[in-house]
Design an enzyme around this catalytic site. Structure first.
Site, PDB file in Angstrom:
ATOM      1  CG  ASN A  27      -1.667   1.270   1.431  1.00 41.19           C
ATOM      2  OD1 ASN A  27      -1.791   2.058   0.496  1.00 41.19           O
ATOM      3  ND2 ASN A  27      -2.197   1.482   2.632  1.00 41.19           N
ATOM      4  CE  LYS A  29       0.297   3.573   4.800  1.00 37.01           C
ATOM      5  NZ  LYS A  29       0.092   3.725   6.220  1.00 37.01           N
ATOM      6  CG  HIS A 113      -5.669   1.788   5.299  1.00 34.74           C
ATOM      7  ND1 HIS A 113      -5.252   2.747   6.201  1.00 34.74           N
ATOM      8  CD2 HIS A 113      -4.594   0.973   5.090  1.00 34.74           C
ATOM      9  CE1 HIS A 113      -3.976   2.517   6.513  1.00 34.74           C
ATOM     10  NE2 HIS A 113      -3.563   1.449   5.855  1.00 34.74           N
ATOM     11  CD  GLU A 115      -2.957   5.582   6.740  1.00 29.32           C
ATOM     12  OE1 GLU A 115      -2.972   5.648   5.498  1.00 29.32           O
ATOM     13  OE2 GLU A 115      -1.981   5.120   7.377  1.00 29.32           O
ATOM     14  CD  GLU A 183      -3.352  -2.728   7.363  1.00 30.04           C
ATOM     15  OE1 GLU A 183      -2.213  -2.900   6.950  1.00 30.04           O
ATOM     16  OE2 GLU A 183      -4.043  -1.747   7.071  1.00 30.04           O
ATOM     17  N   GLY A 189       2.676   2.081  10.661  1.00 29.00           N
ATOM     18  CA  GLY A 189       3.655   3.151  10.525  1.00 29.00           C
ATOM     19  C   GLY A 189       4.404   3.494  11.800  1.00 29.00           C
ATOM     20  CB  SER A 229       5.323  -2.047  11.936  1.00 34.96           C
ATOM     21  OG  SER A 229       4.949  -0.700  12.177  1.00 34.96           O
TER      22      SER A 229
HETATM   23  C1  PEP Z   1      -0.607   0.126   6.005  1.00 32.38           C
HETATM   24  O1  PEP Z   1      -0.633   1.297   5.709  1.00 32.38           O
HETATM   25  O2  PEP Z   1      -1.529  -0.624   5.656  1.00 32.38           O
HETATM   26  C2  PEP Z   1       0.538  -0.383   6.761  1.00 32.38           C
HETATM   27  C3  PEP Z   1       0.499  -1.601   7.213  1.00 32.38           C
HETATM   28  O3  PEP Z   1       1.601   0.464   6.919  1.00 32.38           O
HETATM   29  P1  PEP Z   1       3.051   0.101   7.554  1.00 32.38           P
HETATM   30  O4  PEP Z   1       3.484  -1.202   6.962  1.00 32.38           O
HETATM   31  O5  PEP Z   1       3.928   1.242   7.161  1.00 32.38           O
HETATM   32  O6  PEP Z   1       2.846  -0.018   9.029  1.00 32.38           O
END
Ligand code: PEP
Length: 268
Positions: A27, A29, A113, A115, A183, A189, A229
């Site tokens: 992803n 973003k 997601h 966000e 998630e 992040g 992460s």
């Molecule tokens: C995400 O944005 O779905 C995500 C898992 O980000 P990161 O791997 O940077 O934590």
């Protein structure tokens, strides 16, 4: 000694997966301009040189789906969107539909997601409608769920996520058109991840909801990704866990070298 080596480098293919093929999805973003195609080209070359036993997906910004799919589609890496509108078309300035993603060469779309849920107020019902729109358009929805830190610290993580699973999936969801992504919001992040026990417990809980609602055969065929992460350093351990059928990767998907190192978990 051999035992220690096995723990340090678990083999992901030994667990019972009910035939589920893993998926590792990136992803991006709101990152990446056209020039970032150089990373895609590098990734495609790495995947073609040493194919992982997993589906590989990049979800770049919507503007890049078409050029990336045109240049590198059908070469071991699929492309998808990061969001879609729940309607098929209409007066929704700035939005894109699932059919537009498909028309651009996308095969998947991420919906719900965290966000999107937190910055745009998307509810489980909205997410479910978006997933249904993806299914109407003939693309796979990757439906994201996950608890906040406050919810985990209150001991409510499994309840919260189970409810999100129940209400974010439309009735016609099946293993062919739907992927779940667990998630934890606090892991995205941040460099933090849940313990492996917590990941296993949550994926088991999600699997239980899926089999309860869609039946044992279908529920066991649906893929559940872990996201939050995931990096080259922790991927092999996380991806070896029971009921973890791949990863949704944010930051570490931007560089082909890092994303490909995560894919090593699915190479023998
Ligand atoms: C995400 O944005 O779905 C995500 C898992 O980000 P990161 O791997 O940077 O934590």
């Amino acid at each position: 000694m051999a035992g220690r080596e096995l723990r340090a480098k678990p083999r992901v293919m030994t667990k019972d997966t009910h035939g589920r093929r893993p998926l590792v999805a990136g992803n991006w973003k709101m990152n990446g301009l056209f020039a970032a195609g150089a990373e895609v080209e590098s990734l495609v070359n790495r995947v073609r040189a040493s194919a992982p036993a997993a589906d590989v997906l990049i979800c770049p910004p919507a503007t890049l789906i078409r050029p990336f799919a045109a240049a590198w589609g059908q070469r071991g890496v699929a492309f998808g969107g990061q969001d879609c509108h729940h309607a098929d078309e209409g007066a929704f300035t700035g939005d894109i539909s699932a059919a537009m993603i498909r028309d651009a060469g996308g095969d998947y779309v991420i919906v719900g997601h965290s966000e999107r849920r937190s910055y745009y107020g998307e509810t489980d019902q909205v997410v479910s409608h978006k997933a249904a729109a993806a299914h109407r358009a003939g693309i796979v929805s990757i439906v994201c769920v996950g608890e906040t830190l406050a919810e985990r610290e209150a001991g409510r993580a499994i309840d919260v996520v189970s409810q999100q699973v129940d209400f974010s999936l439309p009735t016609l969801s099946n293993a062919g058109n739907t992927v779940l992504a667990y998630e934890p919001v606090w892991a995205i992040g941040t460099g933090k991840t849940p313990s492996t026990d917590d990941i296993v417990a949550m994926h088991h809980a999600v699997r239980t909801r899926l089999t309860a609602r869609f039946g044992a055969a279908e529920g066991n065929r649906m893929r559940i990704l872990y996201g939050g992460s995931v990096k080259p350093a922790n991927a092999r351990e996380i991806l070896a866990l029971a009921d973890v059928d791949g990863a949704l990767v944010g930051g570490a998907s931007l560089l082909a070298r890092d994303f490909d190192a995560i894919l090593d978990a699915y190479r023998s």
